[in-house]
Design an enzyme around this catalytic site. Structure first.
Site, PDB file in Angstrom:
ATOM      1  N   PHE A   1      -5.405  -4.670   2.241  1.00  0.00           N
ATOM      2  CA  PHE A   1      -5.742  -3.857   1.070  1.00  0.00           C
ATOM      3  C   PHE A   1      -4.459  -3.317   0.438  1.00  0.00           C
ATOM      4  CE2 PHE A   1      -6.766   0.294  -0.867  1.00  0.00           C
ATOM      5  CZ  PHE A   1      -7.768  -0.093  -1.742  1.00  0.00           C
ATOM      6  N   GLY A   2      -4.266  -3.567  -0.861  1.00  0.00           N
ATOM      7  CA  GLY A   2      -3.119  -3.037  -1.604  1.00  0.00           C
ATOM      8  C   GLY A   2      -3.584  -2.010  -2.615  1.00  0.00           C
ATOM      9  N   TYR A   3      -2.854  -0.893  -2.708  1.00  0.00           N
ATOM     10  CA  TYR A   3      -3.243   0.166  -3.642  1.00  0.00           C
ATOM     11  C   TYR A   3      -2.085   0.623  -4.524  1.00  0.00           C
ATOM     12  CZ  TYR A   3      -0.884   2.769  -0.023  1.00  0.00           C
ATOM     13  OH  TYR A   3       0.070   3.203   0.876  1.00  0.00           O
ATOM     14  N   GLY A   4      -0.863   0.167  -4.215  1.00  0.00           N
ATOM     15  CA  GLY A   4       0.320   0.569  -4.984  1.00  0.00           C
ATOM     16  C   GLY A   4       0.982  -0.668  -5.558  1.00  0.00           C
ATOM     17  N   SER A   5       2.244  -0.867  -5.207  1.00  0.00           N
ATOM     18  CA  SER A   5       2.937  -2.044  -5.754  1.00  0.00           C
ATOM     19  C   SER A   5       2.295  -3.348  -5.287  1.00  0.00           C
ATOM     20  CB  SER A   5       4.421  -2.017  -5.376  1.00  0.00           C
ATOM     21  OG  SER A   5       4.589  -2.222  -3.991  1.00  0.00           O
TER      22      SER A   5
ATOM     23  N   GLU B   1       7.745  -3.014   3.242  1.00  0.00           N
ATOM     24  CA  GLU B   1       7.129  -1.674   3.366  1.00  0.00           C
ATOM     25  C   GLU B   1       7.803  -0.816   4.439  1.00  0.00           C
ATOM     26  OE1 GLU B   1       4.708  -0.828   1.217  1.00  0.00           O
ATOM     27  OE2 GLU B   1       4.795  -2.819   0.325  1.00  0.00           O
TER      28      GLU B   1
HETATM   29  C1  SIN Z   1       0.506  -0.766  -1.271  1.00  0.00           C
HETATM   30  O1  SIN Z   1       0.783  -1.114  -2.421  1.00  0.00           O
HETATM   31  O2  SIN Z   1      -0.615  -1.062  -0.778  1.00  0.00           O
HETATM   32  C2  SIN Z   1       1.482  -0.039  -0.399  1.00  0.00           C
HETATM   33  C3  SIN Z   1       2.441   0.819  -1.108  1.00  0.00           C
HETATM   34  C4  SIN Z   1       3.391   0.083  -2.013  1.00  0.00           C
HETATM   35  O3  SIN Z   1       3.978  -0.923  -1.601  1.00  0.00           O
HETATM   36  O4  SIN Z   1       3.556   0.497  -3.162  1.00  0.00           O
END
Ligand code: SIN
Length: 186
Positions: free
Chosen positions: A23-27, A98
């Site tokens: 699951f990704g929520y940011g970049s 990360e």
């Molecule tokens: C994510 O995107 O899921 C983790 C945080 C990031 O890499 O910005």
């Protein structure tokens, strides 16, 4: 200093040859520099996206950290993002990407069709040395406006994430409020 990359690499959650959902929520929503088998929007429950994590290695430096997204536990809330079905091999690259404070956790992912799978998510918890914690959205915007790191300006992270969330029809008041403050500064 805790070496999150080593902790992630030592985890036994990955089984050779067995794809897993991330699951990704940011970049990870908008910067997809890894191979995936399939992707689809997903939701995880009891977490909210917050720009409370410092970035020493991507959008800032150890002396002048930027601000990037992490997840903060908040019972009853949920966070929308993008889920990727990946092979275990991609975690070598992702654990490195990360490495500034994010640990891999197992969590249920919910899809729009009502199905659920157990997946993985990178979360920077408040114990990590780069964690910055809460600030007003106006202050976060100010901080982001003046930060830059090896991956580029911090505002690019925020603006690209906001654009990607809009494309997914996701309402995220925290992200959009920071965006409004940021755009008002320029
Ligand atoms: C994510 O995107 O899921 C983790 C945080 C990031 O890499 O910005």
């Amino acid at each position: 200093m805790i070496d999150t990359q080593a902790i992630n690499q030592a985890q036994s959650t990955l089984v050779e040859g067995q794809p897993v959902w991330l699951f990704g929520y940011g970049s990870l929503i908008y910067k997809v520099d890894f191979d995936y088998i399939e992707r689809k929007p997903a939701r995880i429950d009891n977490w909210v996206r917050r720009f409370w994590q410092g970035s020493h290695d991507h959008r800032g430096t150890p002396k002048a950290p930027g601000r990037v997204a992490t997840l903060i536990e908040q019972p009853g809330s949920s966070c929308m993002g993008m889920a990727y079905k990946v092979t275990p091999e991609v975690f070598g690259h992702l654990d490195h990407r990360e490495k500034n404070g994010y640990l891999r956790f197992e969590t249920p992912l919910h899809f729009a069709d009502g199905t659920e799978v157990e997946g993985l998510v990178y979360i920077a918890t408040e114990e990590n040395v780069a964690f910055l914690g809460p600030a007003s959205e106006a202050d976060i915007a100010q901080h982001i406006a003046q930060s830059v790191g090896p991956s580029g300006p911090n505002d690019e992270y925020l603006l690209e994430l906001a654009a990607a969330l809009r494309k997914l029809n996701v309402e995220d008041e925290h992200v959009f409020a920071i965006e409004r403050h940021l755009l008002a500064l320029s």
